[in-house]
Write a protein that holds these residues in place. Structure first.
Motif, PDB file in Angstrom:
ATOM      1  N   ASN A  45       0.798  -1.235   0.000  1.00 20.99           N
ATOM      2  CA  ASN A  45       0.000   0.000   0.000  1.00 20.99           C
ATOM      3  C   ASN A  45       0.827   1.280   0.000  1.00 20.99           C
ATOM      4  N   LYS A  46       2.102   1.138   0.220  1.00 18.13           N
ATOM      5  CA  LYS A  46       3.002   2.295   0.299  1.00 18.13           C
ATOM      6  C   LYS A  46       2.488   3.338   1.293  1.00 18.13           C
ATOM      7  N   ALA A  47       2.026   2.834   2.412  1.00 17.82           N
ATOM      8  CA  ALA A  47       1.476   3.713   3.449  1.00 17.82           C
ATOM      9  C   ALA A  47       1.570   3.029   4.800  1.00 17.82           C
ATOM     10  N   PHE A  48       1.751   3.837   5.841  1.00 15.62           N
ATOM     11  CA  PHE A  48       1.692   3.318   7.215  1.00 15.62           C
ATOM     12  C   PHE A  48       1.449   4.477   8.164  1.00 15.62           C
ATOM     13  N   SER A  49       1.105   4.119   9.389  1.00 13.87           N
ATOM     14  CA  SER A  49       0.935   5.148  10.416  1.00 13.87           C
ATOM     15  C   SER A  49       1.911   4.891  11.548  1.00 13.87           C
ATOM     16  N   VAL A  50       2.225   5.957  12.263  1.00 12.61           N
ATOM     17  CA  VAL A  50       3.073   5.857  13.443  1.00 12.61           C
ATOM     18  C   VAL A  50       2.271   6.439  14.602  1.00 12.61           C
ATOM     19  N   ASN A  51       1.944   5.587  15.549  1.00 12.96           N
ATOM     20  CA  ASN A  51       1.078   5.962  16.662  1.00 12.96           C
ATOM     21  C   ASN A  51       1.867   5.911  17.952  1.00 12.96           C
ATOM     22  N   MET A  52       1.745   6.958  18.750  1.00 19.25           N
ATOM     23  CA  MET A  52       2.527   7.006  19.989  1.00 19.25           C
ATOM     24  C   MET A  52       1.639   6.723  21.188  1.00 19.25           C
ATOM     25  N   PRO A  53       1.823   5.559  21.792  1.00 17.07           N
ATOM     26  CA  PRO A  53       1.036   5.221  22.975  1.00 17.07           C
ATOM     27  C   PRO A  53       1.554   5.938  24.215  1.00 17.07           C
ATOM     28  N   SER A  54       0.651   6.219  25.135  1.00 18.76           N
ATOM     29  CA  SER A  54       1.043   6.704  26.462  1.00 18.76           C
ATOM     30  C   SER A  54       1.309   5.509  27.371  1.00 18.76           C
ATOM     31  N   GLU A  55       1.839   5.800  28.538  1.00 17.84           N
ATOM     32  CA  GLU A  55       2.145   4.733  29.495  1.00 17.84           C
ATOM     33  C   GLU A  55       0.933   3.845  29.801  1.00 17.84           C
ATOM     34  N   ASN A  56      -0.262   4.442  29.796  1.00 15.51           N
ATOM     35  CA  ASN A  56      -1.453   3.653  30.157  1.00 15.51           C
ATOM     36  C   ASN A  56      -1.813   2.603  29.096  1.00 15.51           C
ATOM     37  N   LEU A  57      -1.135   2.632  27.949  1.00 16.36           N
ATOM     38  CA  LEU A  57      -1.371   1.619  26.908  1.00 16.36           C
ATOM     39  C   LEU A  57      -0.247   0.579  26.861  1.00 16.36           C
ATOM     40  N   VAL A  58       0.503   0.476  27.934  1.00 18.59           N
ATOM     41  CA  VAL A  58       1.691  -0.386  27.882  1.00 18.59           C
ATOM     42  C   VAL A  58       1.328  -1.855  27.645  1.00 18.59           C
ATOM     43  N   VAL A  59       0.223  -2.322  28.175  1.00 15.45           N
ATOM     44  CA  VAL A  59      -0.140  -3.734  27.998  1.00 15.45           C
ATOM     45  C   VAL A  59      -0.477  -4.016  26.526  1.00 15.45           C
ATOM     46  N   GLU A  60      -1.348  -3.188  25.946  1.00 14.27           N
ATOM     47  CA  GLU A  60      -1.716  -3.368  24.541  1.00 14.27           C
ATOM     48  C   GLU A  60      -0.494  -3.182  23.623  1.00 14.27           C
ATOM     49  N   THR A  61       0.339  -2.216  23.960  1.00 12.07           N
ATOM     50  CA  THR A  61       1.519  -1.938  23.139  1.00 12.07           C
ATOM     51  C   THR A  61       2.462  -3.136  23.143  1.00 12.07           C
ATOM     52  N   ASP A  62       2.699  -3.661  24.309  1.00 15.08           N
ATOM     53  CA  ASP A  62       3.602  -4.811  24.405  1.00 15.08           C
ATOM     54  C   ASP A  62       3.006  -6.026  23.692  1.00 15.08           C
ATOM     55  N   TYR A  63       1.716  -6.208  23.873  1.00 17.24           N
ATOM     56  CA  TYR A  63       1.027  -7.337  23.234  1.00 17.24           C
ATOM     57  C   TYR A  63       1.194  -7.288  21.703  1.00 17.24           C
ATOM     58  N   ALA A  64       1.026  -6.108  21.131  1.00 15.26           N
ATOM     59  CA  ALA A  64       1.142  -5.974  19.672  1.00 15.26           C
ATOM     60  C   ALA A  64       2.542  -6.320  19.177  1.00 15.26           C
ATOM     61  N   GLY A  65       3.499  -6.325  20.090  1.00 15.42           N
ATOM     62  CA  GLY A  65       4.873  -6.651  19.717  1.00 15.42           C
ATOM     63  C   GLY A  65       5.220  -8.114  19.923  1.00 15.42           C
ATOM     64  N   ILE A  66       4.386  -8.828  20.654  1.00 16.21           N
ATOM     65  CA  ILE A  66       4.738 -10.239  20.923  1.00 16.21           C
ATOM     66  C   ILE A  66       3.859 -11.243  20.190  1.00 16.21           C
ATOM     67  N   VAL A  67       2.792 -10.780  19.566  1.00 15.71           N
ATOM     68  CA  VAL A  67       2.018 -11.709  18.729  1.00 15.71           C
ATOM     69  C   VAL A  67       2.084 -11.238  17.280  1.00 15.71           C
ATOM     70  N   SER A  68       2.217 -12.172  16.379  1.00  9.59           N
ATOM     71  CA  SER A  68       2.331 -11.840  14.956  1.00  9.59           C
ATOM     72  C   SER A  68       0.958 -11.818  14.281  1.00  9.59           C
ATOM     73  N   GLY A  69       0.797 -10.899  13.352  1.00 16.78           N
ATOM     74  CA  GLY A  69      -0.409 -10.836  12.541  1.00 16.78           C
ATOM     75  C   GLY A  69      -0.605 -12.082  11.686  1.00 16.78           C
ATOM     76  N   LYS A  70       0.485 -12.862  11.536  1.00 13.66           N
ATOM     77  CA  LYS A  70       0.376 -14.109  10.757  1.00 13.66           C
ATOM     78  C   LYS A  70      -0.563 -15.093  11.436  1.00 13.66           C
ATOM     79  N   THR A  71      -0.532 -15.085  12.768  1.00  9.58           N
ATOM     80  CA  THR A  71      -1.310 -16.072  13.514  1.00  9.58           C
ATOM     81  C   THR A  71      -2.432 -15.453  14.344  1.00  9.58           C
ATOM     82  N   THR A  72      -2.364 -14.134  14.569  1.00  5.18           N
ATOM     83  CA  THR A  72      -3.366 -13.474  15.407  1.00  5.18           C
ATOM     84  C   THR A  72      -3.914 -12.253  14.677  1.00  5.18           C
ATOM     85  N   ASP A  73      -5.226 -12.178  14.584  1.00  6.65           N
ATOM     86  CA  ASP A  73      -5.857 -11.011  13.961  1.00  6.65           C
ATOM     87  C   ASP A  73      -5.835  -9.865  14.968  1.00  6.65           C
ATOM     88  N   LYS A  74      -5.008  -8.856  14.697  1.00  6.29           N
ATOM     89  CA  LYS A  74      -4.896  -7.730  15.633  1.00  6.29           C
ATOM     90  C   LYS A  74      -5.791  -6.565  15.220  1.00  6.29           C
TER      91      LYS A  74
END
Lengths: 186, 186
Positions: free
Chosen positions: A63-92
């Motif tokens: 798509n030649k496009a992406f976004s860069v989103n900056m989470p605050s500290e209160n999103l640390v659980v969701e942020t970390d989760y998005a880094g440890i599960v792959s979109g190949k196996t988990t629909d995020k």
């Protein structure tokens, strides 16, 4: 007394971001802290380093496009989760409510107080990683993280990543004014 | 409620470094916070963005070498000074005592607790900036900033740069463990 640590990268901490892209028609998100500022002039260019095997890479390339989103500290659980599960196996796609701006196929995360929508400008290739260089097209911010119309780190509370400790750190206090405190040596 | 800020770069804070290079036979230093992590695998590559007019660029290009030195908060005056005076008009060679490692012509700053000596791997060209991509050859650290042999941000106290406030910020506290805190969503 100095010691050597071999050729480790000590260039931390860096802001942790959630990169958003459409992959096979669905929003997907990946956590990245291996960011870069490529230049400081129009077109404003920033970079994200992503291992070639990552699921998101395919969507950014398509798509030649992406976004860069900056989470605050209160999103640390969701942020970390998005880094440890792959979109190949988990629909995020349902992990975050999204919104769109001018750039098609750059899903942005509502809950993140700051978002940049980027057009893919170039890919710098390394043996192991795609370095996605994006041109910032528009930046969105929650009014609650602004002071006098500018992003206030004390309100944004970004998550800083450090590879040595493998921890997220907070931002502390202001130390000094830039381009000013050094004038006393002139 | 979100507002737009135009295409500003919000990818801050970033670690402030002193880049060292030999220019016309003398060590020179420039303050850079527009850094990047290009990949995370051998060869470990990091980037520094420097406006094309900068004096240091010439030395990096000529010698294909530079150093990346991480100042602590107590060096904020010297660090800021190195960013506001140009090597074209001011000899910065005596500003810091230097040492050398394996890479010729990569002067490192003794007073900075962490130093990376880099070989120039590539230059990514933008209309206004040279993006110097360096391969980290060796990393040096003061034992006083290590905990269990690893760099401890709480001891290093790096200077974080923020373009919105035009200030240097300190690192705060640990927020959470990376690749762990998100597992609760699995």
């Amino acid at each position: 007394m100095k010691t050597t640590l071999n050729a480790i990268n000590a260039l931390y901490p860096t802001p942790t971001v959630l990169a958003g892209a459409m992959v096979d028609g669905k929003p997907n998100f990946i956590t990245i802290a291996h960011i870069g500022i490529v230049n400081h002039a129009r077109p404003y260019l920033i970079s994200l380093s992503s291992a070639k095997a990552h699921y998101t890479n395919k969507g950014i390339k398509a798509n030649k496009a992406f976004s860069v989103n900056m989470p605050s500290e209160n999103l640390v659980v969701e942020t970390d989760y998005a880094g440890i599960v792959s979109g190949k196996t988990t629909d995020k796609s349902a992990l975050f409510e999204v919104f769109y701006g001018q750039v098609e196929n750059a899903p942005m995360i509502k809950k993140c107080p700051v978002n940049m929508e980027c057009r893919l400008y170039d890919i710098y290739d390394t043996p192991t990683h795609d370095l996605f260089i994006g041109e910032i097209v528009q930046t969105h911010a929650e009014e609650s993280v602004l002071t006098d119309g500018k992003i206030d780190l004390a309100k944004l509370k970004p998550l800083l990543f450090d590879m040595s400790s493998i921890k997220y750190w907070s931002v502390g206090q202001v130390v000094a004014d830039c381009w000013k405190v050094g004038k006393q040596l002139k």
